[in-house]
Structure formats: structure tokens, C-alpha cells
Motif scaffolding. Structure first.
Motif, short mmCIF file in Angstrom:
data_model
loop_
_atom_site.label_atom_id
_atom_site.label_comp_id
_atom_site.label_asym_id
_atom_site.label_seq_id
_atom_site.Cartn_x
_atom_site.Cartn_y
_atom_site.Cartn_z
N LYS A 55 106.97 -37.53 48.42
CA LYS A 55 107.42 -38.13 47.17
C LYS A 55 106.35 -39.11 46.69
O LYS A 55 105.41 -39.43 47.42
N SER A 56 106.52 -39.59 45.48
CA SER A 56 105.49 -40.46 44.88
C SER A 56 105.30 -41.75 45.67
O SER A 56 104.21 -42.32 45.67
N ASP A 57 106.35 -42.22 46.33
CA ASP A 57 106.25 -43.49 47.06
C ASP A 57 106.12 -43.29 48.58
O ASP A 57 106.27 -44.24 49.35
N THR A 58 105.83 -42.06 49.01
CA THR A 58 105.74 -41.78 50.45
C THR A 58 104.50 -42.44 51.06
O THR A 58 103.40 -42.30 50.53
N ASP A 59 104.71 -43.14 52.17
CA ASP A 59 103.60 -43.63 52.97
C ASP A 59 103.17 -42.46 53.86
O ASP A 59 103.85 -42.13 54.83
N ILE A 60 102.06 -41.83 53.52
CA ILE A 60 101.67 -40.57 54.15
C ILE A 60 101.48 -40.73 55.65
O ILE A 60 102.02 -39.94 56.44
N ASN A 61 100.75 -41.73 56.07
CA ASN A 61 100.50 -41.91 57.51
C ASN A 61 101.79 -42.20 58.26
O ASN A 61 102.01 -41.68 59.37
N LYS A 62 102.66 -43.01 57.70
CA LYS A 62 103.92 -43.33 58.35
C LYS A 62 104.81 -42.10 58.43
O LYS A 62 105.44 -41.84 59.47
N ALA A 63 104.87 -41.33 57.35
CA ALA A 63 105.69 -40.11 57.34
C ALA A 63 105.17 -39.10 58.35
O ALA A 63 105.95 -38.36 58.97
N PHE A 64 103.86 -39.09 58.55
CA PHE A 64 103.27 -38.10 59.45
C PHE A 64 103.47 -38.46 60.92
O PHE A 64 103.27 -37.62 61.79
N ASP A 65 103.87 -39.69 61.19
CA ASP A 65 104.11 -40.10 62.57
C ASP A 65 105.19 -39.26 63.24
O ASP A 65 105.20 -39.09 64.47
N SER A 66 106.12 -38.75 62.45
CA SER A 66 107.23 -37.96 63.01
C SER A 66 106.93 -36.46 63.04
O SER A 66 107.77 -35.67 63.47
N VAL A 67 105.75 -36.07 62.58
CA VAL A 67 105.36 -34.66 62.58
C VAL A 67 104.79 -34.29 63.95
O VAL A 67 103.90 -34.98 64.46
N GLU A 68 105.30 -33.23 64.55
CA GLU A 68 104.82 -32.77 65.85
C GLU A 68 103.75 -31.71 65.66
O GLU A 68 103.89 -30.81 64.82
N THR A 69 102.67 -31.81 66.43
CA THR A 69 101.59 -30.83 66.36
C THR A 69 101.58 -29.97 67.61
O THR A 69 101.64 -30.48 68.72
N TYR A 70 101.54 -28.66 67.41
CA TYR A 70 101.46 -27.72 68.52
C TYR A 70 100.22 -26.85 68.32
O TYR A 70 99.80 -26.58 67.19
N LEU A 71 99.64 -26.41 69.43
CA LEU A 71 98.52 -25.48 69.38
C LEU A 71 99.03 -24.11 69.78
O LEU A 71 99.55 -23.93 70.88
N VAL A 72 98.88 -23.15 68.89
CA VAL A 72 99.38 -21.80 69.13
C VAL A 72 98.27 -20.90 69.64
O VAL A 72 97.20 -20.82 69.03
N ASP A 73 98.51 -20.25 70.75
CA ASP A 73 97.60 -19.22 71.25
C ASP A 73 97.82 -17.98 70.40
O ASP A 73 98.88 -17.36 70.43
N MET A 74 96.81 -17.60 69.61
CA MET A 74 96.99 -16.54 68.63
C MET A 74 97.06 -15.16 69.25
O MET A 74 97.42 -14.19 68.58
N LYS A 75 96.73 -15.04 70.52
CA LYS A 75 96.85 -13.74 71.19
C LYS A 75 98.26 -13.52 71.73
O LYS A 75 98.77 -12.41 71.70
N THR A 76 98.88 -14.59 72.20
CA THR A 76 100.19 -14.46 72.85
C THR A 76 101.33 -15.00 72.01
O THR A 76 102.49 -14.64 72.23
N GLY A 77 101.04 -15.92 71.09
CA GLY A 77 102.10 -16.56 70.32
C GLY A 77 102.70 -17.76 71.03
O GLY A 77 103.59 -18.42 70.49
N LYS A 78 102.24 -18.06 72.24
CA LYS A 78 102.75 -19.21 72.97
C LYS A 78 102.12 -20.49 72.43
O LYS A 78 100.98 -20.48 71.95
N ALA A 79 102.88 -21.58 72.52
CA ALA A 79 102.40 -22.84 71.96
C ALA A 79 102.63 -23.99 72.92
O ALA A 79 103.54 -23.95 73.75
#
Length: 252
Positions: A55-79
Motif C-alpha cells: 500500500k502507499s504507506d507500507t514500510d517495505i523493510n518492516k513488511a518484508f520481515d514477515s516474508v519467509e524465503t525458501y531455496l527450491v531445488d529445481m530438479k527435485t522441487g524440494k525446498a
């Protein structure tokens, strides 16, 4: 006398060139951390935009704190949980590395030849802890360029939450309209998969009413086809399809 004058002119130009290059190199070193920070902020912004939570008033860094990052193995689909690191600055190098996944001509509908062995995805959860959005980086060939963006799916892992492109070289006013908010709004809640589980989403002229259709860009047939093929690849079994299937079966 003339030779001495020419030599003096040459030396003056040489000294100026060395001094200028010194200042340019110094400025680049000093500004690099800020440039890297701005690129990361822009990337986070696009991820949140695709997820439909910016949104227009979103604190981007603060909002991103709750975003989880996973690394996907593109051969197997496991993360597994991880960090995006320098992935976005190194896509081409990673796609050409020894452990990259090379695509056959039949597989390579996005015309990208190969993809990195591991690719980050971003998960946003609801208050109940369940997956609310999954945001995946995508890229593929348009008419003039490789188009880089993000596609987000809702919790059903079938309907589109949003799509955005952050880097491309398509024709302004034509293919460049892939950045137009009005066109991107057409994608929201469109269905990716058909009843048989295959990628059904298509971009066609007048396709605003079909549940798996998006209206093509006027005067930009090749770019529209490139976007369709990009989505078809990344949502398919040679892209993130195996990973999404694991999520549907209760995977992390």
C-alpha cells in the motif's frame, strides 16, 4: 617546438584522464552500498506488489520481515529455508554454472536455455500460520529482451495474486505495457491450471472474461506470447510445478 607542444597536450590529456578515472572509480566504490540497498528495496517492493499487500504507506523493510524465503531445488522441487543472497544479481552466471539445469528444446518454451539449480521463493503466511501467498521469480524472452519479474499465487496455489516485471527492454507504449497497472490488474484471480493439472493460462485478444485468459497487449503480439510462454514454463513441471505440487500435499 611543435613536437614539444604535442607532447605537452598528450601528457595533459593523460593526467586528466587518470584523475577523472580515479574520481569515477572512487564514486562507484562509495555509492555501491547505497545502490545495492536501493536495488534490494526495489526487489522487496516488487515482491510485495505481486503479493498484493503493498500500500502507499507500507514500510517495505518492516513488511518484508514477515516474508519467509525458501531455496527450491529445481530438479527435485524440494525446498529448504535460506536466503536469496546475490541470486538476482547473478541469474545469468548461475544459469550457466556447472550445476545449472539445462533445458531441451521442447522444455525451453520461455527461450532461456538453462536455469539456476536453486531459486528463491517467498512465502507470506496468514494469521493462522497457513500459506497465504507464494511469490516466485520468473523470467523469459520477449520480443527484444529477457523479461524479469515475479508471479504470486494465492493460498489455493492456482489463482493469481499478482504479476509484476521489474526489468525488461520491450518497446515503450507497446510491449513495455507489461508494466501497466491496468494490464497487470487483469491477472488477479485468473486460474493457472486446468482440471487436468496442466498450465491453462493463456494470453489472447479479448481474453478478459475467461477464467484462465488474459487480454493480449495491443500491438505487442510477440511480447504477449513471450509473457504467456514465460508463465507456462515457470508454472509447469520444468519450473516451479514440482515445488507447488509438494506444497499442495502439505510440504513446507
Amino acid at each position: 617546438m611543435r613536437r614539444e607542444s604535442d607532447l605537452r597536450t598528450f601528457l595533459t590529456a593523460l593526467v586528466l584522464a587518470v584523475v577523472c578515472s580515479f574520481f569515477v572509480a572512487g564514486a562507484n566504490v562509495l555509492l555501491k552500498p547505497r545502490q545495492d540497498m536501493n536495488r534490494e528495496l526495489e526487489r522487496k517492493k516488487n515482491i510485495l506488489l505481486a503479493a498484493g499487500v503493498l500500500k502507499s504507506d507500507t514500510d517495505i523493510n518492516k513488511a518484508f520481515d514477515s516474508v519467509e524465503t525458501y531455496l527450491v531445488d529445481m530438479k527435485t522441487g524440494k525446498a529448504e529455508k535460506g536466503e536469496a543472497g546475490k541470486y538476482f544479481e547473478s541469474i545469468r552466471r548461475l544459469a550457466a554454472s556447472s550445476d545449472a539445469v539445462h533445458l531441451s528444446k521442447q522444455q525451453d518454451v520461455a527461450v532461456i536455455k538453462s536455469i539456476p539449480a536453486k531459486i528463491p521463493v517467498f512465502i507470506l503466511r496468514g494469521a493462522d500460520g497457513k500459506i497465504a501467498k507464494v511469490v516466485m521469480p520468473i523470467y523469459g524472452s520477449g520480443l527484444w529482451s529477457t523479461m524479469y519479474g515475479f508471479m504470486a499465487l494465492n493460498s489455493d496455489l492456482n489463482s493469481v495474486s499478482g504479476i509484476t516485471f521489474y526489468d525488461h527492454g520491450e518497446t515503450p507504449g507497446l510491449g513495455g505495457e507489461i508494466d501497466n497497472p491496468l494490464w497487470k490488474a487483469q491477472w488477479i484471480n485468473k486460474k493457472i491450471y486446468g482440471n487436468d493439472g496442466s498450465v491453462a493460462l493463456s494470453i489472447v485478444k479479448g481474453g478478459t472474461h475467461g477464467e484462465s485468459q488474459v487480454d493480449s497487449l495491443s500491438g505487442a503480439t510477440m511480447t504477449s506470447r513471450g509473457v504467456e510462454n514465460t508463465v507456462r514454463f515457470w508454472m509447469g513441471q520444468d519450473g516451479f510445478g514440482k515445488y507447488l505440487n509438494s506444497l499442495k500435499q502439505g510440504g513446507a
